[in-house]
Scaffold this active site. Sequence first.
Site, PDB file in Angstrom:
ATOM      1  N   LYS A  92      10.491   6.339   5.351  1.00  0.00           N
ATOM      2  CA  LYS A  92       9.972   5.811   3.946  1.00  0.00           C
ATOM      3  C   LYS A  92      11.212   6.082   2.574  1.00  0.00           C
ATOM      4  O   LYS A  92      11.536   6.816   2.781  1.00  0.00           O
ATOM      5  CB  LYS A  92       8.923   6.355   3.560  1.00  0.00           C
ATOM      6  CG  LYS A  92       7.493   5.961   4.420  1.00  0.00           C
ATOM      7  CD  LYS A  92       6.048   6.624   4.028  1.00  0.00           C
ATOM      8  CE  LYS A  92       4.931   6.274   4.893  1.00  0.00           C
ATOM      9  NZ  LYS A  92       4.687   4.971   4.642  1.00  0.00           N
ATOM     10  N   ARG A 110      -2.031   4.037  13.825  1.00  0.00           N
ATOM     11  CA  ARG A 110      -2.665   3.190  14.914  1.00  0.00           C
ATOM     12  C   ARG A 110      -2.249   4.001  16.307  1.00  0.00           C
ATOM     13  O   ARG A 110      -3.041   3.952  17.125  1.00  0.00           O
ATOM     14  CB  ARG A 110      -2.060   1.783  15.040  1.00  0.00           C
ATOM     15  CG  ARG A 110      -0.767   1.389  15.427  1.00  0.00           C
ATOM     16  CD  ARG A 110      -0.496   0.108  14.836  1.00  0.00           C
ATOM     17  NE  ARG A 110      -0.327   0.180  13.192  1.00  0.00           N
ATOM     18  CZ  ARG A 110      -0.014  -0.856  12.219  1.00  0.00           C
ATOM     19  NH1 ARG A 110       0.277  -2.006  12.987  1.00  0.00           N
ATOM     20  NH2 ARG A 110       0.204  -0.800  11.229  1.00  0.00           N
TER      21      ARG A 110
HETATM   22  N1  BES Z   1       0.312   6.174   5.808  1.00  0.00           N
HETATM   23  C1  BES Z   1       0.762   4.834   5.776  1.00  0.00           C
HETATM   24  C2  BES Z   1       0.198   3.778   5.055  1.00  0.00           C
HETATM   25  C3  BES Z   1      -0.194   4.188   3.591  1.00  0.00           C
HETATM   26  C4  BES Z   1       0.707   3.747   2.639  1.00  0.00           C
HETATM   27  C5  BES Z   1      -1.212   4.773   3.036  1.00  0.00           C
HETATM   28  C6  BES Z   1       0.353   4.091   1.526  1.00  0.00           C
HETATM   29  C7  BES Z   1      -1.355   5.166   1.760  1.00  0.00           C
HETATM   30  C8  BES Z   1      -0.500   4.713   0.935  1.00  0.00           C
HETATM   31  C9  BES Z   1       1.190   4.029   7.188  1.00  0.00           C
HETATM   32  O1  BES Z   1       1.470   4.856   8.195  1.00  0.00           O
HETATM   33  C10 BES Z   1       2.169   3.142   6.980  1.00  0.00           C
HETATM   34  O2  BES Z   1       3.201   3.785   6.955  1.00  0.00           O
HETATM   35  N2  BES Z   1       2.005   1.822   7.346  1.00  0.00           N
HETATM   36  C11 BES Z   1       2.897   1.020   6.972  1.00  0.00           C
HETATM   37  C12 BES Z   1       2.854   0.138   8.136  1.00  0.00           C
HETATM   38  C13 BES Z   1       4.053  -0.934   8.529  1.00  0.00           C
HETATM   39  C14 BES Z   1       5.250  -0.163   8.971  1.00  0.00           C
HETATM   40  C15 BES Z   1       3.425  -2.002   9.483  1.00  0.00           C
HETATM   41  C16 BES Z   1       2.886   0.217   5.702  1.00  0.00           C
HETATM   42  O3  BES Z   1       1.539   0.073   5.395  1.00  0.00           O
HETATM   43  O4  BES Z   1       3.673  -0.163   5.190  1.00  0.00           O
HETATM   44 MN    MN Z   2       3.632   5.515   8.398  1.00  0.00          MN
END
Ligand code: BES
Ligand code: MN
Length: 502
Positions: A279, A353
């Site tokens: 990230k 997931r």
């Molecule tokens: N934990 C994150 C989602 C999230 C983002 C929660 C911001 C709270 C605040 C999750 O694991 C994630 O990184 N999701 C990605 C999925 C994508 C790679 C398909 C996302 O939402 O960007």
């Molecule tokens: Mn994630």
Amino acid sequence: MKIAFANPVIAKSGTVCVGVTSGAKMTEAAKSLDKIIKGAIARTIKVGRFEGKKGQSVTLPAPAGCNLEAVILIGLGEPKKLDALSLQDLGGKIYASISKSGSTAVSICVDAVRGCKLSASDMAAEMAFGARLRSYRFDKYITKKAAELKPTLKTLTFHVADAAKSRKAFGPRDKVADGVFMTRDLVSEPANILYPETLAKEARTLSKLGIKVEVLGEAQLKKLGMGALLGVAQGSVRTPRVVVMRWNGGPAKSAKSKDGPIAFIGKGVTFDTGGISIKPSGGMEDMKWDMGGSGVVIGLMKALAGRKAKVDVVGIVGLVENMPDGNAQRPGDIVTSMSGQTIEVLNTDAEGRLVLCDVLHYCNTKYKPRMMIDLATLTGAIMIALGGERAGLFSNDDKLAKAIYRAGEDVAEHVWRMPLGSVYDKMINSDAADMKNISGGRGAGSITAAQFLQRFVGDTPWAHLDIAGVTWSKKDAPTVPKGGTAFGVRLLDRLVADEYEI
Ligand code: BES
Ligand code: MN
Ligand code: ZN
């Protein structure tokens, strides 16, 4: 802060709050107090244009003729609009306005209000619940706090005609608040303190409430074949855990009974760096609360056991840390889930997931639940769709979805149902494995995540709550101070009470 219920007398010391309804109508307590302080309330109403509107309040400091520190007039608004939720909000707002005022003892006089459906004792219990919810703080790491920022309030006493009845009504609400506080604590802890091992240890403390807690370590997870969950964990020096919590408060069952428990499953990513699909650094600190789903399940178990809910429940949380070290999973890796289905991991940041799919399958096959609800801070996309106002609800069962929606409205933890369907399901088919963990397209990110989960729940009635937008709040609300909200604890507690308790 201590919350107490006492007879309907006007306190002689400390700060006293009395209500005034719309049209500047004084409640009985306000009238009695007005006599003691020689008409000061009537004068304030007149001069200060205090009309008793909901949310209005005015403080009369150190009124003459008594030893009171202050009198606070609280606007109650229209009596017929005073319901449980508005009274909780009122309790929360009163708490916020007086907790740092310098007073250590505050009394709130609660009279029956003509036109309000709730009895005075229930009104007091709801206000007390709201005040308690608002009183949450997470300041254990602040060693130098200015005196004026510290709460002074020690005791909040509700004076009400049937104090015993109020106390009784408050009892289970107080237990729910205990669960909410536990969740908020867990969500607020930083990831150097709270990681799979220590989070499992916190869950273990629930055994003193009569919950059976079982912690599965890495070796057991390997034996079970949880390849998807283990793939996420392999980039961290913190080893994963799966915690199973069981509360058996339901009636004894015959050996032949097919009624399984109800099940709650939580995503517990104690920190989500994204892994190798790392990230951006800005805002990454928020990912300490990526274990929010597991925090809700643990706090919910505490609430249910605390109030001795008459139901059999299993709560299971999958705990991992998603880190990018030399052993971390790579984009393109193919893992085999416990169900036998294979997954091409195209993005290591779509890890929630991968954790949930193994836990859902384990729960479904081992405990044969009547229904399963999972909670997860699963997608950023749900924040785009619904903001911080509602959680995303996905379900394969209309009746369950409706019941969750209704429970959410009743406790002001709002959800909105999102679609599922084969057109979305197809988007996660992979050329290299049974499925891939992202669609690769730009749209419907929360839905494809839910579709992924659905491939692991069989025919069991199931719902998924994507709580990414509602788990953490940047602003105070009447019963939810900013920070970890514990969204889901009250909703699911209500669902259980309404739909599953005998
Ligand atoms: N934990 C994150 C989602 C999230 C983002 C929660 C911001 C709270 C605040 C999750 O694991 C994630 O990184 N999701 C990605 C999925 C994508 C790679 C398909 C996302 O939402 O960007
Ligand atoms: Mn994630
Ligand atoms: Zn995550």
